[in-house]
Design a protein around this motif. Structure first.
Motif, PDB file in Angstrom:
ATOM      1  N   GLU A 116       0.823  -1.201   0.000  1.00  0.00           N
ATOM      2  CA  GLU A 116       0.000   0.000   0.000  1.00  0.00           C
ATOM      3  C   GLU A 116       0.864   1.261   0.000  1.00  0.00           C
ATOM      4  O   GLU A 116       0.610   2.203  -0.767  1.00  0.00           O
ATOM      5  CB  GLU A 116      -0.925  -0.013   1.218  1.00  0.00           C
ATOM      6  N   GLN A 117       1.897   1.282   0.834  1.00  0.00           N
ATOM      7  CA  GLN A 117       2.765   2.457   0.909  1.00  0.00           C
ATOM      8  C   GLN A 117       3.510   2.692  -0.398  1.00  0.00           C
ATOM      9  O   GLN A 117       3.587   3.824  -0.893  1.00  0.00           O
ATOM     10  CB  GLN A 117       3.763   2.288   2.058  1.00  0.00           C
ATOM     11  N   GLY A 118       4.065   1.627  -0.964  1.00  0.00           N
ATOM     12  CA  GLY A 118       4.823   1.755  -2.207  1.00  0.00           C
ATOM     13  C   GLY A 118       3.965   2.223  -3.364  1.00  0.00           C
ATOM     14  O   GLY A 118       4.379   3.064  -4.173  1.00  0.00           O
ATOM     15  N   THR A 119       2.770   1.690  -3.459  1.00  0.00           N
ATOM     16  CA  THR A 119       1.862   2.069  -4.535  1.00  0.00           C
ATOM     17  C   THR A 119       1.413   3.522  -4.370  1.00  0.00           C
ATOM     18  O   THR A 119       1.341   4.281  -5.347  1.00  0.00           O
ATOM     19  CB  THR A 119       0.635   1.132  -4.543  1.00  0.00           C
ATOM     20  N   PRO A 126       4.403   9.780 -10.085  1.00  0.00           N
ATOM     21  CA  PRO A 126       4.509   8.794 -11.181  1.00  0.00           C
ATOM     22  C   PRO A 126       5.660   9.055 -12.150  1.00  0.00           C
ATOM     23  O   PRO A 126       6.108   8.133 -12.848  1.00  0.00           O
ATOM     24  CB  PRO A 126       3.149   8.921 -11.890  1.00  0.00           C
ATOM     25  N   GLU A 127       6.149  10.289 -12.192  1.00  0.00           N
ATOM     26  CA  GLU A 127       7.228  10.591 -13.138  1.00  0.00           C
ATOM     27  C   GLU A 127       8.591  10.178 -12.602  1.00  0.00           C
ATOM     28  O   GLU A 127       9.568  10.119 -13.351  1.00  0.00           O
ATOM     29  CB  GLU A 127       7.218  12.091 -13.466  1.00  0.00           C
ATOM     30  N   THR A 128       8.657   9.925 -11.294  1.00  0.00           N
ATOM     31  CA  THR A 128       9.926   9.484 -10.697  1.00  0.00           C
ATOM     32  C   THR A 128       9.685   8.270  -9.800  1.00  0.00           C
ATOM     33  O   THR A 128       9.731   8.366  -8.573  1.00  0.00           O
ATOM     34  CB  THR A 128      10.562  10.614  -9.870  1.00  0.00           C
ATOM     35  N   PRO A 129       9.370   7.116 -10.421  1.00  0.00           N
ATOM     36  CA  PRO A 129       9.101   5.914  -9.620  1.00  0.00           C
ATOM     37  C   PRO A 129      10.345   5.466  -8.853  1.00  0.00           C
ATOM     38  O   PRO A 129      11.376   5.161  -9.442  1.00  0.00           O
ATOM     39  CB  PRO A 129       8.691   4.879 -10.670  1.00  0.00           C
ATOM     40  N   ARG A 130      10.241   5.495  -7.554  1.00  0.00           N
ATOM     41  CA  ARG A 130      11.387   5.147  -6.710  1.00  0.00           C
ATOM     42  C   ARG A 130      11.020   4.041  -5.726  1.00  0.00           C
ATOM     43  O   ARG A 130      11.003   4.234  -4.523  1.00  0.00           O
ATOM     44  CB  ARG A 130      11.875   6.383  -5.947  1.00  0.00           C
TER      45      ARG A 130
END
Length: 416
Positions: A116-119, A126-130
């Motif tokens: 849940e936290q990661g999503t 969304p432009e810098t998925p880390r």
């Protein structure tokens, strides 16, 4: 040659106690664990309470670096396993042949907190998925079994059965059989769950599975009561150390109870609802009795699955009546979920701890919040309302899960 299997250690982490002694004290004194959720603001949900751990602090058990690598369900697993191994008097150095010592550990939801936290973090940026490099190992349901094995150097059989709320009973049965059939000498078995998240609360609410008694959470879990309206979602962990009798006696272990049989089955009926007549549950319980070499005449007590759902409680008692026949009115039944709430995939493990203590102390915890017995229940059920002493040799515990999964286990009082 078949091996006898005994329990030599236990660990418990629950909303009503964060050790076996605290847990048992709450059970026999009827101290409920449900309260308003503190992990997040639940104001927009139909249910705003759950069974949270009250005094658990990750920093008390893990250093900062270690804590960040694990999801809460793994924190809970390791803490309960440590208590159980300590209770059994086993250290890493005591494991003489690590290839014959293993772990079977369950969770229904695994690292749902991490997921849940990661999503959430991704959709906020969304432009810098880390995503964390630990994201995948933290969410997997089998990570806890691996971590327990690493901590204690256990190189034997290791996996994670998943069968919804029947999961950790399945783990105990599988561990039992690995020892019984000679593949292992020592097994750590149990389950852990950390489901108090937005997603789990929202999902179970959408299913109308949760109680909405927001004005009085402590009385929300009320198995068999006419006014029950759903279960109380809880978090925590339960651990059992299983050994062959020969292995336990050779090292002078303190034996707590014996496991004599287990049964697993499917309702093959509905995605979430139990079979209305409990046909699968009957077969699960009958297998457990058969493997134990006993009949219903030998059965002294049942710790019911009894989650406090309108349909489930009725179908389970119908199954018990079908199984026990003329003895239905004689076998005391209790529902410890009235106190603990429902630990989902860890329910069977924490109730396994309760069953061992019940046999050890010859005391059955009462089913709290039972004010008006549902008139739709089979007539004559001997439901224990108040904690009471009772002479017992064999006792059975049930756990059932979404998908129609059923698991039942029989334990025997240890008599040296």
């Amino acid at each position: 040659m078949s091996q006898r299997v005994v329990i030599t250690g236990m660990g418990a982490l629950s909303p009503v106690g964060e050790s076996v002694s605290e847990f048992w004290d709450s059970l026999i004194n009827g101290k409920a664990g449900a309260a308003k959720i503190t992990k997040f603001d639940p104001q927009y949900f139909k249910t705003n309470f759950a069974g949270e751990l009250k005094n658990f602090s990750v920093s008390d058990h893990f250093d900062r670096k270690e804590a960040r690598k694990y999801d809460p369900y793994c924190h809970y697993a390791l803490v309960a396993a440590r208590e159980a191994m300590n209770n059994a008097g086993i250290t890493k150095d005591d494991v003489k042949d690590p290839r014959r010592a293993g772990v079977i550990w369950s969770s229904a939801n695994g690292g749902i907190t991490t997921f849940e936290q990661g999503t959430k973090e991704y959709f906020e940026n969304p432009e810098t998925p880390r995503y964390s490099p630990f994201f995948i190992p933290k969410i997997l349901v089998d990570t806890a079994s691996g971590l327990i094995a690493m901590e204690f150097g256990l190189m034997g059989v290791n996996y994670c059965p998943v069968s919804a709320c029947a999961s950790s009973t399945a783990s105990i049965i599988e561990a039992f059989r690995n020892i019984k059939e000679g593949r292992a000498d020592v097994m750590v078995a149990g389950g852990s769950e950390a489901p108090i998240t937005h997603a789990a609360l929202g999902g179970f609410s959408a299913l109308k599975a949760l109680s909405t008694r927001n004005d009085d959470p402590a009385k929300a879990s009320r198995p068999f009561d006419r006014d029950r309206d759903g279960f109380v979602m809880s978090e925590g962990s339960g651990a059992l150390i299983l050994e062959s009798l020969d292995h336990a006696q050779a090292r002078g272990a303190n034996i707590l109870a014996e496991i004599t049989g287990g049964g697993m089955s499917a309702d093959a009926y509905h995605m979430t609802a139990t079979h209305p007549d409990g046909e699968g549950a009957v077969w699960s319980m009958q297998q457990a009795l058969d493997e134990s070499g006993i009949t219903v005449d030998d059965l002294d007590h049942i710790n019911a699955h009894a989650t406090s759902t309108p349909v489930g409680d009725i179908s389970e008692l119908k199954a018990v009546k079908s199984l026990t026949g003329n003895r239905f009115k004689e076998i005391p039944v209790t529902a410890t979920k009235s106190i603990t709430g429902h630990l989902l995939g860890a329910a069977g493990a924490i109730e396994g701890v309760a069953l061992v203590k019940t046999l050890e102390e010859q005391t059955i915890p009462g089913t709290i919040n039972l004010e008006n017995i549902d008139e739709n229940l089979p007539e004559g059920a001997l439901i224990v309302k108040e904690t009471q002493s009772h002479r017992m040799t064999y006792a059975l515990s049930n756990t059932f899960g979404f998908g129609g999964h059923n698991a039942s286990i029989v334990m025997k009082k240890w008599n040296a």
